[in-house]
Scaffold this motif. Structure first.
Motif, mmCIF file in Angstrom:
data_model
loop_
_atom_site.group_PDB
_atom_site.id
_atom_site.type_symbol
_atom_site.label_atom_id
_atom_site.label_comp_id
_atom_site.label_asym_id
_atom_site.label_seq_id
_atom_site.Cartn_x
_atom_site.Cartn_y
_atom_site.Cartn_z
ATOM 1 N N GLN A 149 0.806 -1.216 0.000
ATOM 2 C CA GLN A 149 0.000 0.000 0.000
ATOM 3 C C GLN A 149 0.836 1.262 0.000
ATOM 4 O O GLN A 149 0.621 2.165 -0.816
ATOM 5 C CB GLN A 149 -0.958 0.029 1.195
ATOM 6 C CG GLN A 149 -1.812 1.304 1.221
ATOM 7 C CD GLN A 149 -2.849 1.313 2.320
ATOM 8 O OE1 GLN A 149 -2.967 0.368 3.096
ATOM 9 N NE2 GLN A 149 -3.620 2.394 2.398
ATOM 10 N N TYR A 150 1.794 1.325 0.939
ATOM 11 C CA TYR A 150 2.526 2.577 1.122
ATOM 12 C C TYR A 150 3.871 2.598 0.385
ATOM 13 O O TYR A 150 4.276 3.637 -0.129
ATOM 14 C CB TYR A 150 2.744 2.836 2.613
ATOM 15 C CG TYR A 150 1.456 2.906 3.384
ATOM 16 C CD1 TYR A 150 0.629 4.025 3.285
ATOM 17 C CD2 TYR A 150 1.039 1.846 4.184
ATOM 18 C CE1 TYR A 150 -0.573 4.082 3.981
ATOM 19 C CE2 TYR A 150 -0.159 1.903 4.889
ATOM 20 C CZ TYR A 150 -0.963 3.026 4.775
ATOM 21 O OH TYR A 150 -2.156 3.076 5.445
ATOM 22 N N GLN B 35 1.377 3.926 -2.904
ATOM 23 C CA GLN B 35 1.385 5.357 -2.568
ATOM 24 C C GLN B 35 2.683 6.033 -2.983
ATOM 25 O O GLN B 35 2.678 7.197 -3.380
ATOM 26 C CB GLN B 35 1.144 5.559 -1.077
ATOM 27 C CG GLN B 35 0.888 7.035 -0.729
ATOM 28 C CD GLN B 35 0.486 7.245 0.709
ATOM 29 O OE1 GLN B 35 0.700 6.392 1.567
ATOM 30 N NE2 GLN B 35 -0.111 8.394 1.010
ATOM 31 N N ILE C 56 -7.305 3.175 -2.130
ATOM 32 C CA ILE C 56 -7.636 2.668 -0.795
ATOM 33 C C ILE C 56 -8.932 1.869 -0.821
ATOM 34 O O ILE C 56 -9.139 0.990 0.020
ATOM 35 C CB ILE C 56 -7.725 3.793 0.259
ATOM 36 C CG1 ILE C 56 -8.901 4.728 -0.003
ATOM 37 C CG2 ILE C 56 -6.421 4.571 0.335
ATOM 38 C CD1 ILE C 56 -9.108 5.784 1.093
ATOM 39 N N ASN D 217 -5.859 5.740 7.216
ATOM 40 C CA ASN D 217 -5.295 6.066 5.904
ATOM 41 C C ASN D 217 -5.094 7.569 5.749
ATOM 42 O O ASN D 217 -5.178 8.108 4.636
ATOM 43 C CB ASN D 217 -6.213 5.538 4.794
ATOM 44 C CG ASN D 217 -6.125 4.035 4.645
ATOM 45 O OD1 ASN D 217 -5.234 3.515 3.985
ATOM 46 N ND2 ASN D 217 -7.055 3.328 5.277
ATOM 47 N N TYR E 128 -3.122 9.675 3.017
ATOM 48 C CA TYR E 128 -3.683 10.039 1.713
ATOM 49 C C TYR E 128 -4.407 11.384 1.768
ATOM 50 O O TYR E 128 -4.833 11.896 0.741
ATOM 51 C CB TYR E 128 -4.667 8.964 1.243
ATOM 52 C CG TYR E 128 -3.992 7.697 0.770
ATOM 53 C CD1 TYR E 128 -3.665 7.509 -0.568
ATOM 54 C CD2 TYR E 128 -3.671 6.690 1.672
ATOM 55 C CE1 TYR E 128 -3.050 6.349 -1.003
ATOM 56 C CE2 TYR E 128 -3.055 5.525 1.251
ATOM 57 C CZ TYR E 128 -2.747 5.369 -0.096
ATOM 58 O OH TYR E 128 -2.126 4.213 -0.510
#
Length: 400
Positions: free
Chosen positions: A183-184, A188, A198, A255, A258
């Motif tokens: 995810q990160y 991202q 997300i 989250n 973001y």
């Protein structure tokens, strides 16, 4: 509508720590090929999801009736009436009863983990790459939940320091990754402005975005993520207008990276998808509270124990309602998972997600890389070019 001079207040409920990843991306994962014709095949995952996912229906603010005991008992199940009906469900019960079905998920997971070793990801388009990472993320989540099911509350399973999101559970292209790394560290880091990703990250509990009945692809990515965003935001597990308070999911708090200016950015984001008649309620709210959470696993009935003699709540009745040949509340049918075992398990893991033509190119590219090094560019030939190339190579062989 209130004037802009009104001081808006944001309240974050519960602990929060900004997510980050120090992952250094391999060169092969950097960038993308905008007009790439290479696509990844997810037929096996589509088959599983179509069979195992029960759609919840259109977004709704309707609450469930409060829990009550059935005939001949004072015991009852506890659930949150605000959120219990929200979100799609996955037939974890069937995976638990049939280990061969859980093995299908593990096989698909292994196959997906192998993709970055089969092709430099930067040879794919941006959308194709995002779709791949979302599918891998979701399959790993399902596979890991299968190992602990029928665990009812996934709060510790998800949020603990050594929980499923932070463990290095994924082995791909010689790298050990966690779900947070995907995810990160990948999504991202590469696509910081793609907030909608997300909503593609299924985490197995009601308060997370829904699992779909099909895999993400480059072609359906935007439409699917927008659909999930609309579904999440307009159901009670995502937002809930409550007088001068506008409640939002704790998922947004977790989250927050973001939404750099959290309150302003989140309000602006919600306005894009919130029902038109509820936008004034958001604008007029003086307090934004991130306190909606439902950590209940998104199974169909397995963690809801049956007390007493209520015939309508027994396993057979529910199986009949959700399985092939019957429907419940107008939902899409869920087929018998036993029917898919041999077909899905027979899928080839090595290069099984690319067409024959693409496989040949990938093998040639891998051979060139291993024997000569350097950078290899994948070029798709037209039929005429391919025929001419084959004719030329045939002529060279005859000359020999």
């Amino acid at each position: 509508m209130l004037r802009t001079s009104l001081l808006w207040c944001l309240i974050l409920v519960g602990s929060f720590s900004a997510q980050a990843s120090d992952l250094t991306l391999p060169d092969a994962w950097l960038g993308e090929t905008q007009d790439s014709a290479i696509t990844i095949n997810y037929d096996d995952l589509d088959y599983v999801l179509n069979a195992a996912v029960l759609m919840s229906g259109p977004p709704s603010r309707k609450k469930s009736k409060s829990s009550s005991s059935t005939v001949s008992t004072r015991l009852k199940n506890n659930f949150n009436p605000l959120t219990t009906n929200a979100g799609n469900r996955l037939f974890f019960e069937e995976f638990k009863k049939n280990p061969a079905m859980a093995a299908v998920i593990s096989t698909i997971r292994t196959s997906l983990e192998a993709v970055p070793a089969e092709i430099p990801l930067n040879q794919l388009s941006k959308k194709e790459q995002i779709a791949f990472w979302l599918n891998l993320y979701n399959v790993v989540v399902i596979d890991e939940i299968n190992k602990v099911y029928p665990l009812k509350s996934l709060e510790d399973f998800v949020t603990a320091k050594d929980g499923v999101l932070s463990k290095k559970l994924i082995n791909t292209a010689g790298m050990r990754l966690s779900l947070n790394d995907i995810q990160y560290g990948v999504l991202q880091q590469k696509y910081p402005d793609e907030v909608l990703v997300i909503y593609g990250l299924y985490q197995g509990y009601i308060g997370s975005p829904s699992i779909r009945k099909y895999a993400y692809t480059g072609a359906n990515l935007n439409r699917s993520l927008q659909f999930n965003a609309n579904d999440f935001i307009n159901t009670n597990r995502g937002t809930y207008p409550d007088g001068k308070t506008f409640r939002v999911a704790g998922f947004y708090q977790r989250n927050a990276s973001y939404f750099p200016d959290f309150e302003t950015d989140l309000r602006n984001h919600l306005r894009e998808y919130l029902r038109e008649d509820e936008i004034p309620l958001l604008d007029e709210a003086t307090t934004l509270v991130a306190d909606i959470d439902d950590w209940t696993v998104t199974d169909i009935y397995g963690t809801s124990r049956n007390y007493g003699g209520g015939a309508a709540t027994n396993d057979a009745a529910l199986l009949g309602a959700f399985s092939q040949g019957g429907t419940m509340l107008g939902s899409e049918e869920v087929t018998n998972l036993e029917l898919m075992a041999s077909t899905v398990q027979a899928k080839s893991v090595t290069y099984g997600r690319f067409s024959a033509e693409q496989v040949q190119k990938l093998k040639e590219m891998k051979f060139n890389h291993e024997n000569r090094g350097g950078v290899v560019t994948v070029t798709d030939l037209t039929e005429a070019e391919a025929a001419a190339k084959a004719k030329s190579e045939s002529g060279q062989q005859n000359d020999k």
